[in-house]
Every structure is written in structure tokens, then in C-alpha cells.
Design a protein around this motif. Structure first.
Motif, PDB file in Angstrom:
ATOM      1  N   UNK A   9      74.252  85.214 136.730  1.00  0.00           N
ATOM      2  CA  UNK A   9      74.867  86.389 136.111  1.00  0.00           C
ATOM      3  C   UNK A   9      76.382  86.216 135.987  1.00  0.00           C
ATOM      4  N   UNK A  10      76.997  85.646 137.030  1.00  0.00           N
ATOM      5  CA  UNK A  10      78.458  85.534 137.004  1.00  0.00           C
ATOM      6  C   UNK A  10      78.946  84.440 136.058  1.00  0.00           C
ATOM      7  N   UNK A  11      78.000  83.663 135.490  1.00  0.00           N
ATOM      8  CA  UNK A  11      78.390  82.691 134.470  1.00  0.00           C
ATOM      9  C   UNK A  11      78.336  83.297 133.072  1.00  0.00           C
ATOM     10  N   UNK A  12      77.810  84.507 132.984  1.00  0.00           N
ATOM     11  CA  UNK A  12      77.822  85.210 131.695  1.00  0.00           C
ATOM     12  C   UNK A  12      79.253  85.622 131.362  1.00  0.00           C
ATOM     13  N   UNK A  13      79.529  85.807 130.071  1.00  0.00           N
ATOM     14  CA  UNK A  13      80.810  86.403 129.685  1.00  0.00           C
ATOM     15  C   UNK A  13      80.796  87.864 130.139  1.00  0.00           C
ATOM     16  N   UNK A  14      81.963  88.452 130.334  1.00  0.00           N
ATOM     17  CA  UNK A  14      82.038  89.846 130.774  1.00  0.00           C
ATOM     18  C   UNK A  14      81.253  90.745 129.822  1.00  0.00           C
ATOM     19  N   UNK A  15      81.406  90.526 128.529  1.00  0.00           N
ATOM     20  CA  UNK A  15      80.677  91.334 127.532  1.00  0.00           C
ATOM     21  C   UNK A  15      79.164  91.190 127.720  1.00  0.00           C
ATOM     22  N   UNK A  17      77.561  90.231 130.485  1.00  0.00           N
ATOM     23  CA  UNK A  17      77.160  90.822 131.760  1.00  0.00           C
ATOM     24  C   UNK A  17      76.962  92.329 131.597  1.00  0.00           C
ATOM     25  N   UNK A  18      77.904  92.959 130.910  1.00  0.00           N
ATOM     26  CA  UNK A  18      77.808  94.411 130.700  1.00  0.00           C
ATOM     27  C   UNK A  18      76.572  94.766 129.873  1.00  0.00           C
ATOM     28  N   UNK A  19      76.260  93.944 128.886  1.00  0.00           N
ATOM     29  CA  UNK A  19      75.080  94.202 128.054  1.00  0.00           C
ATOM     30  C   UNK A  19      73.806  94.039 128.891  1.00  0.00           C
ATOM     31  N   UNK A  21      73.549  94.436 132.098  1.00  0.00           N
ATOM     32  CA  UNK A  21      73.498  95.565 133.033  1.00  0.00           C
ATOM     33  C   UNK A  21      72.982  96.822 132.336  1.00  0.00           C
ATOM     34  N   UNK A  22      73.425  97.036 131.097  1.00  0.00           N
ATOM     35  CA  UNK A  22      73.076  98.263 130.370  1.00  0.00           C
ATOM     36  C   UNK A  22      71.614  98.280 129.912  1.00  0.00           C
TER      37      UNK A  22
END
Lengths: 215, 215
Positions: A9-15, A17-19, A21-22
Motif C-alpha cells: 500500500x505504501x508503494x502506491x502514489x498518494x492519489x 492510496x486515497x482511491x 481507501x475510498x
């Protein structure tokens, strides 16, 4: 974007990761988000320490080098908890899906669920412990650190506290379905002690920050 | 990894964002971290709404489709504030570096600083406003949403509150160096109103969550 054993998960881009999570899937959820908040808090502590070290005005301040190093380590530990929380939850879901046709299968399933639930409580408990450490370091940087970065130290404390309380929610929700009363009692006791420490630390930090941020 | 006009902070991997935050440079700092916490909160609200919609047990619950849509929009808005906060701060630093050799240059520098400081206050003020909206949606999902996701709704509220308070710190720190008293007064008044709303919302959400998470 599929997240699995090959993709953290922490290798995902911030955008991304947020997607992720949502999305309406149970993981990643509040546990991973809390761990990320904790990592953000630790990162901010490191930043304030580094913005102080080496500045002429603060050359007599001691102990900030240690704070910076510890904060960076805490950031890494909490970053790992982002993925560990999600994995623990997935393991619990897998246990819940085990067959329960025979008495033997049912017994095996129950045992696996208990085991997985304990693990799902351990990860946020570890987050709660680490969040208390972040708050201790946050107190040092808001007291001794570069006053120009006071709001950064303040935000570190806010996010560390939110990470802590998020961790506590996630421990409690898992404890509620555990049958091992000895384990539950020990965890509840530890949580109580951590909550006491956290309340004292957040009060102290908030006081310093409020004093230094005046309009 | 260099972050500049060509590279947005939210396009970094989570690990890279955390490293960028931890670096001893003033930006990104607490403002961007608070905005990210807000975006995490909004994402969790969307997740809980989506984990409820379409579930047989919750088929009579109304208004959650709207909550999901609104939460996703708030997530995007707050994600933009992550970069906007950092850019506003960089613009302020640039204004502070303007020459002040002549009276004219000094006057121009002062005006630029005031202008940039206002912008640096506006971004976290916007975050504070949006965080209140996130809490309103969090209240809906913890009351009406899938009870299995209660801790996720609870964490959404915790992170939304931390984002709010982080925003408030950053508004106040910028207000303290503004000379436009009319503007300051208006902002202080708005902050007061937002703080009141936030206190009511967090109290209500915490009550519901505490009631539903029992060990």
C-alpha cells in the motif's frame, strides 16, 4: 490498481492510496489510515528537529539529534503498520470464510478466527504504543525546537493523537470478539495505561503550542 | 526526488511523500500533512457509505448515496490542498527573499509578503471549512452506516478533527503576521464559528462510536 502480496500500500502514489481507501472494500480501512497518520506525525517531528539542528540560534539545544533519528525510525515502523493492518484484516476475512460443515471443521475455523483476531488487535496496539512515543518526541520539539516550525510540531501532536485513538478503536473492536479473557484483560490494562500517558502528553503539548501560536 | 511545478506532492508514492515531509526543509509541512489527513478522513467516509449501500440489511437507509458522492468530492478537494498549502508557503518564502535595499523595494516586499501571507492563511482556512463538512458526513455514516465499519467511521472523524485543528493552527500562525485588521477580524470570527460546529460534531460522533465499540 490491484494491491496484493506483490504490491505494498505504501508503494502506491498518494492519489492511488486515497482511491484504494475510498473504495467500498473493507481493507484498507481505518487501521491503515490511522497508521499513516502516525507516520505523518513522526515525519513532522523529524522535520522540526532537522529545522532546528545546525541553526545558530538553537546551537545550545541538546538532544534534538536523537529526536530526529528516533522520529525517522518511528516513521518507518508506522509505515509498516499501514500494510500490516490491512494484511491482518484480510487474514481474518479468510478465516471467516473457512468451511464449517462438520464439528471438526467448525472447531478449526473458530480457532483460526481467534488467532487472526488476536493478530488484528496486535497491529493497532503496536500503533498505539508507537503513537505515545511520537507524542513524547513531539513534546521535545515544540518545547525546544525552531519556533518558526511550531505549527508543524503542533500538527505532529494532533496526528499522533488521532493515530493513537484510531489504533485504540481498532484494538477494541477486535477484542470484543475474542474469547481469551486473560489476553483481553492484559490488553485492556495496557490500553488504559497508554491512554493515561497520551492524555497527559497531549495536554502538555497543546498548552505549549497554544501559547506560542497567538493571533 | 525533486518536487516542483512539474511534480505534485500527491503524485509521489506514500513512502516518498513521507520522506519529503520528514526532510528538514520548511515545505511540505504541517499544512500539507493536515490536508492529507482530511483527505484520508473523506476517503474513509466514502468507504463506509459504499460498504453500506446495496447491503440487504441496510436497504432502507436513505441518503448514503449522496454521502458517498460528497465524500469523494471532498477527498479530491482536500487532496488539492496538500499541494496548494506547500505552494502558498513557497510563495511566502519567495516574498521574504525579495530585496529591501531602497524604501521603494522595501515597500514592494512588504506588500508582497502581506499578499502571500493572506494566501498562506486562506488554504488552511479552506481545509478547516472542508473538515467540518467531512465531520457532518462522518456523523451520518456512524449513525446509519454498516455497523461492521464503525471503527472506520470513527477514524474518519478523528482524522477530520485533526485536519481541522491542524488547519486552524496554520491559519492562526499566518494571521499573526498580517496587518489587515479587517481581514483578520473576519477570519477570527469565521474560525470561531467553525470551531463551535466542530466541537458539537466531534462530541456527537464520539458518543455514537464509543457506544458501538465495546470490549
Amino acid at each position: 490498481m490491484e494491491v496484493g502480496w506483490y504490491m505494498k500500500l505504501v508503494d502506491l502514489r498518494v492519489t492511488e492510496f486515497l482511491a484504494e481507501l475510498a473504495r467500498g472494500s473493507p481493507s484498507p480501512g481505518g487501521g491503515s489510515a490511522s497508521a499513516l497518520a502516525g507516520a505523518l506525525a513522526a515525519a513532522l517531528v523529524a522535520m522540526v528537529a532537522d529545522l532546528t539542528l545546525g541553526k545558530e540560534r538553537y546551537k545550545d539545544v541538546e538532544g534534538l539529534k536523537g529526536v530526529s533519528t528516533k522520529a525517522v525510525c518511528l516513521k518507518t515502523k508506522m509505515m509498516c503498520l499501514v500494510d500490516e493492518d490491512s494484511q491482518a484484516f484480510d487474514a481474518l476475512l479468510a478465516a471467516l470464510r473457512l468451511p464449517q460443515g462438520s464439528a471438526e471443521a467448525k472447531g478449526k475455523r473458530d480457532a483460526e478466527i481467534q488467532q487472526a483476531t488476536k493478530m488484528a488487535a496486535e497491529v493497532p496496539l503496536e500503533l498505539a504504543r508507537r503513537s505515545v512515543e511520537v507524542l513524547k518526541l513531539a513534546e521535545v520539539v515544540v518545547r525546544k525546537g525552531n519556533v518558526n516550525a511550531i505549527s508543524d510540531g503542533g500538527v505532529a501532536a494532533l496526528l499522533g493523537e488521532a493515530a493513537f485513538r484510531g489504533g485504540v478503536y481498532n484494538v477494541k473492536i477486535n477484542l470484543s470478539s475474542l474469547t481469551d479473557e486473560t489476553y483481553k484483560k492484559a490488553v485492556v490494562q495496557e490500553l488504559g495505561a497508554l491512554e493515561e500517558q497520551m492524555a497527559i502528553l497531549t495536554n502538555r503539548v497543546t498548552q505549549v503550542v497554544d501559547q506560542r501560536i497567538r493571533t
